[in-house]
Design a protein around this motif. Structure first.
Motif, PDB file in Angstrom:
ATOM      1  N   ASP A 177       0.822  -1.219   0.000  1.00 49.97           N
ATOM      2  CA  ASP A 177       0.000   0.000   0.000  1.00 49.97           C
ATOM      3  C   ASP A 177       0.852   1.263   0.000  1.00 49.97           C
ATOM      4  O   ASP A 177       0.529   2.262   0.661  1.00 49.97           O
ATOM      5  N   GLY A 178       1.971   1.219  -0.737  1.00 52.21           N
ATOM      6  CA  GLY A 178       2.826   2.389  -0.874  1.00 52.21           C
ATOM      7  C   GLY A 178       3.795   2.603   0.271  1.00 52.21           C
ATOM      8  O   GLY A 178       4.586   3.546   0.247  1.00 52.21           O
ATOM      9  N   GLU A 179       3.774   1.736   1.301  1.00 51.06           N
ATOM     10  CA  GLU A 179       4.655   1.890   2.452  1.00 51.06           C
ATOM     11  C   GLU A 179       5.728   0.801   2.448  1.00 51.06           C
ATOM     12  O   GLU A 179       5.427  -0.375   2.231  1.00 51.06           O
ATOM     13  N   VAL A 180       6.963   1.202   2.703  1.00 49.52           N
ATOM     14  CA  VAL A 180       8.073   0.253   2.733  1.00 49.52           C
ATOM     15  C   VAL A 180       7.995  -0.585   4.005  1.00 49.52           C
ATOM     16  O   VAL A 180       7.859  -0.051   5.109  1.00 49.52           O
ATOM     17  N   MET A 181       8.077  -1.910   3.854  1.00 47.51           N
ATOM     18  CA  MET A 181       8.044  -2.824   4.997  1.00 47.51           C
ATOM     19  C   MET A 181       9.476  -2.982   5.518  1.00 47.51           C
ATOM     20  O   MET A 181      10.208  -3.896   5.135  1.00 47.51           O
ATOM     21  N   LEU A 185      12.534  -5.979   5.174  1.00 41.97           N
ATOM     22  CA  LEU A 185      13.844  -5.746   4.565  1.00 41.97           C
ATOM     23  C   LEU A 185      14.955  -6.216   5.497  1.00 41.97           C
ATOM     24  O   LEU A 185      15.846  -6.976   5.108  1.00 41.97           O
ATOM     25  N   LYS A 186      14.886  -5.780   6.748  1.00 41.55           N
ATOM     26  CA  LYS A 186      15.926  -6.132   7.716  1.00 41.55           C
ATOM     27  C   LYS A 186      15.965  -7.633   7.959  1.00 41.55           C
ATOM     28  O   LYS A 186      17.038  -8.228   8.076  1.00 41.55           O
ATOM     29  N   GLY A 187      14.775  -8.251   8.024  1.00 42.64           N
ATOM     30  CA  GLY A 187      14.709  -9.673   8.301  1.00 42.64           C
ATOM     31  C   GLY A 187      15.302 -10.537   7.202  1.00 42.64           C
ATOM     32  O   GLY A 187      15.612 -11.715   7.427  1.00 42.64           O
ATOM     33  N   ASN A 188      15.471  -9.966   6.021  1.00 42.82           N
ATOM     34  CA  ASN A 188      16.029 -10.719   4.902  1.00 42.82           C
ATOM     35  C   ASN A 188      17.379 -10.168   4.450  1.00 42.82           C
ATOM     36  O   ASN A 188      17.829 -10.432   3.335  1.00 42.82           O
ATOM     37  N   GLY A 189      18.015  -9.396   5.343  1.00 42.08           N
ATOM     38  CA  GLY A 189      19.349  -8.890   5.059  1.00 42.08           C
ATOM     39  C   GLY A 189      19.388  -7.858   3.950  1.00 42.08           C
ATOM     40  O   GLY A 189      20.407  -7.726   3.257  1.00 42.08           O
ATOM     41  N   LEU A 190      18.298  -7.122   3.762  1.00 43.24           N
ATOM     42  CA  LEU A 190      18.222  -6.104   2.716  1.00 43.24           C
ATOM     43  C   LEU A 190      18.164  -4.723   3.356  1.00 43.24           C
ATOM     44  O   LEU A 190      17.819  -4.571   4.530  1.00 43.24           O
ATOM     45  N   THR A 191      18.484  -3.718   2.558  1.00 35.59           N
ATOM     46  CA  THR A 191      18.479  -2.340   3.053  1.00 35.59           C
ATOM     47  C   THR A 191      17.582  -1.481   2.172  1.00 35.59           C
ATOM     48  O   THR A 191      17.225  -1.862   1.050  1.00 35.59           O
ATOM     49  N   GLU A 192      17.232  -0.330   2.705  1.00 41.43           N
ATOM     50  CA  GLU A 192      16.434   0.603   1.921  1.00 41.43           C
ATOM     51  C   GLU A 192      17.229   1.129   0.729  1.00 41.43           C
ATOM     52  O   GLU A 192      16.670   1.469  -0.310  1.00 41.43           O
ATOM     53  N   GLY A 193      18.567   1.186   0.893  1.00 41.94           N
ATOM     54  CA  GLY A 193      19.417   1.578  -0.229  1.00 41.94           C
ATOM     55  C   GLY A 193      19.327   0.575  -1.373  1.00 41.94           C
ATOM     56  O   GLY A 193      19.292   0.960  -2.555  1.00 41.94           O
ATOM     57  N   SER A 205      10.356   5.433  -8.371  1.00 41.72           N
ATOM     58  CA  SER A 205      10.660   5.901  -7.020  1.00 41.72           C
ATOM     59  C   SER A 205       9.644   5.292  -6.072  1.00 41.72           C
ATOM     60  O   SER A 205       8.618   4.748  -6.496  1.00 41.72           O
ATOM     61  N   ARG A 206       9.931   5.383  -4.782  1.00 44.44           N
ATOM     62  CA  ARG A 206       9.024   4.787  -3.801  1.00 44.44           C
ATOM     63  C   ARG A 206       7.604   5.346  -3.910  1.00 44.44           C
ATOM     64  O   ARG A 206       6.628   4.620  -3.730  1.00 44.44           O
ATOM     65  N   GLU A 207       7.510   6.632  -4.184  1.00 45.23           N
ATOM     66  CA  GLU A 207       6.208   7.294  -4.195  1.00 45.23           C
ATOM     67  C   GLU A 207       5.272   6.710  -5.250  1.00 45.23           C
ATOM     68  O   GLU A 207       4.046   6.761  -5.103  1.00 45.23           O
ATOM     69  N   GLY A 208       5.832   6.165  -6.308  1.00 47.33           N
ATOM     70  CA  GLY A 208       4.986   5.670  -7.395  1.00 47.33           C
ATOM     71  C   GLY A 208       4.676   4.196  -7.324  1.00 47.33           C
ATOM     72  O   GLY A 208       4.009   3.649  -8.204  1.00 47.33           O
ATOM     73  N   VAL A 209       5.162   3.504  -6.263  1.00 43.36           N
ATOM     74  CA  VAL A 209       4.981   2.055  -6.156  1.00 43.36           C
ATOM     75  C   VAL A 209       3.907   1.755  -5.122  1.00 43.36           C
ATOM     76  O   VAL A 209       3.962   2.223  -3.983  1.00 43.36           O
ATOM     77  N   MET A 210       2.918   0.944  -5.523  1.00 45.72           N
ATOM     78  CA  MET A 210       1.854   0.531  -4.611  1.00 45.72           C
ATOM     79  C   MET A 210       2.195  -0.780  -3.913  1.00 45.72           C
ATOM     80  O   MET A 210       1.923  -0.957  -2.723  1.00 45.72           O
ATOM     81  N   TYR A 211       2.848  -1.688  -4.659  1.00 47.81           N
ATOM     82  CA  TYR A 211       3.114  -3.019  -4.102  1.00 47.81           C
ATOM     83  C   TYR A 211       4.386  -3.574  -4.716  1.00 47.81           C
ATOM     84  O   TYR A 211       4.618  -3.437  -5.925  1.00 47.81           O
ATOM     85  N   ALA A 212       5.221  -4.183  -3.884  1.00 44.62           N
ATOM     86  CA  ALA A 212       6.441  -4.825  -4.370  1.00 44.62           C
ATOM     87  C   ALA A 212       6.711  -6.055  -3.521  1.00 44.62           C
ATOM     88  O   ALA A 212       6.581  -6.018  -2.296  1.00 44.62           O
ATOM     89  N   VAL A 213       7.065  -7.163  -4.182  1.00 46.10           N
ATOM     90  CA  VAL A 213       7.320  -8.411  -3.473  1.00 46.10           C
ATOM     91  C   VAL A 213       8.551  -9.083  -4.071  1.00 46.10           C
ATOM     92  O   VAL A 213       8.740  -9.099  -5.290  1.00 46.10           O
ATOM     93  N   LEU A 214       9.405  -9.601  -3.198  1.00 44.49           N
ATOM     94  CA  LEU A 214      10.610 -10.304  -3.620  1.00 44.49           C
ATOM     95  C   LEU A 214      10.319 -11.789  -3.674  1.00 44.49           C
ATOM     96  O   LEU A 214       9.991 -12.418  -2.667  1.00 44.49           O
ATOM     97  N   ALA A 215      10.401 -12.371  -4.870  1.00 44.45           N
ATOM     98  CA  ALA A 215      10.091 -13.781  -5.075  1.00 44.45           C
ATOM     99  C   ALA A 215      11.217 -14.657  -4.526  1.00 44.45           C
ATOM    100  O   ALA A 215      12.347 -14.185  -4.342  1.00 44.45           O
ATOM    101  N   PRO A 216      10.928 -15.948  -4.272  1.00 44.45           N
ATOM    102  CA  PRO A 216      11.975 -16.851  -3.758  1.00 44.45           C
ATOM    103  C   PRO A 216      13.183 -16.960  -4.683  1.00 44.45           C
ATOM    104  O   PRO A 216      14.296 -17.205  -4.212  1.00 44.45           O
ATOM    105  N   ASN A 217      12.986 -16.754  -5.993  1.00 41.18           N
ATOM    106  CA  ASN A 217      14.119 -16.860  -6.927  1.00 41.18           C
ATOM    107  C   ASN A 217      14.917 -15.564  -7.039  1.00 41.18           C
ATOM    108  O   ASN A 217      15.845 -15.469  -7.843  1.00 41.18           O
ATOM    109  N   GLY A 218      14.540 -14.556  -6.243  1.00 39.81           N
ATOM    110  CA  GLY A 218      15.289 -13.309  -6.231  1.00 39.81           C
ATOM    111  C   GLY A 218      14.749 -12.231  -7.138  1.00 39.81           C
ATOM    112  O   GLY A 218      15.217 -11.090  -7.090  1.00 39.81           O
ATOM    113  N   SER A 219      13.745 -12.544  -7.971  1.00 36.33           N
ATOM    114  CA  SER A 219      13.164 -11.525  -8.847  1.00 36.33           C
ATOM    115  C   SER A 219      12.232 -10.629  -8.049  1.00 36.33           C
ATOM    116  O   SER A 219      11.626 -11.051  -7.058  1.00 36.33           O
TER     117      SER A 219
END
Length: 236
Positions: A177-181, A185-193, A205-219
């Motif tokens: 819903d447009g908010e960074v989880m 990110l931290k739980g999977n060793g990822l950063t906001e950078g 940019s973050r402002e234009g994204v409604m939903y983003a999910v990292l698949a098990p294969n890294g995509s």
């Protein structure tokens, strides 16, 4: 106290009791229900409704009745976990309705289960030819479980002796819903950078994204706020 104020307060109390009862009893009352779960849910709703608007009955009496009902359901559920006979008594048994492509009319009649409903549930399982079915079992919650004959089952990677791709983790929601989880990110060793870099690669940019999910294969799957579809099918 004015009657309308009392109804408002009792409505809040009824909602709170329903919420507490649902938390105590767990997912049994909100999953696809057995007969016992259905009776329990209807009864709890009726008691809560009376608490909300039936001002002729003292609120504490209805609350007491509701608490007793929750306790009875809870202890029956606990007892059923330890006794197969009690589970059978309260929930019933699954029933075979198709065996080796043959409809078992006698079993269907005992349950007052019609051919129309059988065909509907088979279509929901992508079965349009009853001859493809080895077994069809009507579960205690009303769903139909279908086992196709071997020649009609889907081929798997194992059947073809192909190597399977190992998935070390489930999909991870990065933006919701447009908010960074941030915790995800931290739980999977990822950063906001890292996230900003991935979005930048796609000209986003973050402002234009409604939903983003990292698949098990890294995509990374990204859905933007603006879909840029000229003729959307679901436009109302």
């Amino acid at each position: 106290m004015p009657e309308h104020v009392e109804v408002i307060l009792r409505s809040f109390l009824a909602f709170g009791l329903l919420l507490i009862g649902a938390r105590v009893l767990g997912k049994r009352t909100i999953s696809q229900m057995t007969i016992f779960d259905f009776i329990a849910s209807i009864s709890m709703g009726a008691i809560a409704a009376n608490l909300a608007f039936n001002t002729s009955i003292e609120a504490h009496n209805i609350v007491l009745a509701y608490c007793m009902f929750v306790m009875i359901i809870f202890f029956i559920a606990v007892f059923s976990l330890k006794s197969r006979k009690s589970r059978k008594f309260f929930a019933g048994d699954p029933t075979v309705v198709i065996q080796n492509g043959k409809i078992l009319e006698h079993n269907m009649k005992k349950m007052r289960y019609t051919l129309d409903y059988l065909n509907q549930q088979l279509r929901e399982k992508d079965v349009f030819n009853i001859q493809e079915v080895l077994y069809a079992i009507l579960e205690i919650n009303g769903t139909l479980t279908v086992l196709k004959k071997p020649q009609y089952r889907y081929v798997t990677r194992k059947d073809l002796q192909l190597p399977a791709v190992q998935e070390a983790r489930p999909p991870v929601e990065i933006i919701m819903d447009g908010e960074v989880m941030v915790e995800n990110l931290k739980g999977n060793g990822l950063t906001e950078g890292w996230l900003d870099g991935e979005l930048s690669k796609r000209g986003l940019s973050r402002e234009g994204v409604m939903y983003a999910v990292l698949a098990p294969n890294g995509s990374l799957y990204i859905d933007t706020s603006e879909d840029h579809i000229l003729h959307p099918f679901d436009k109302e």
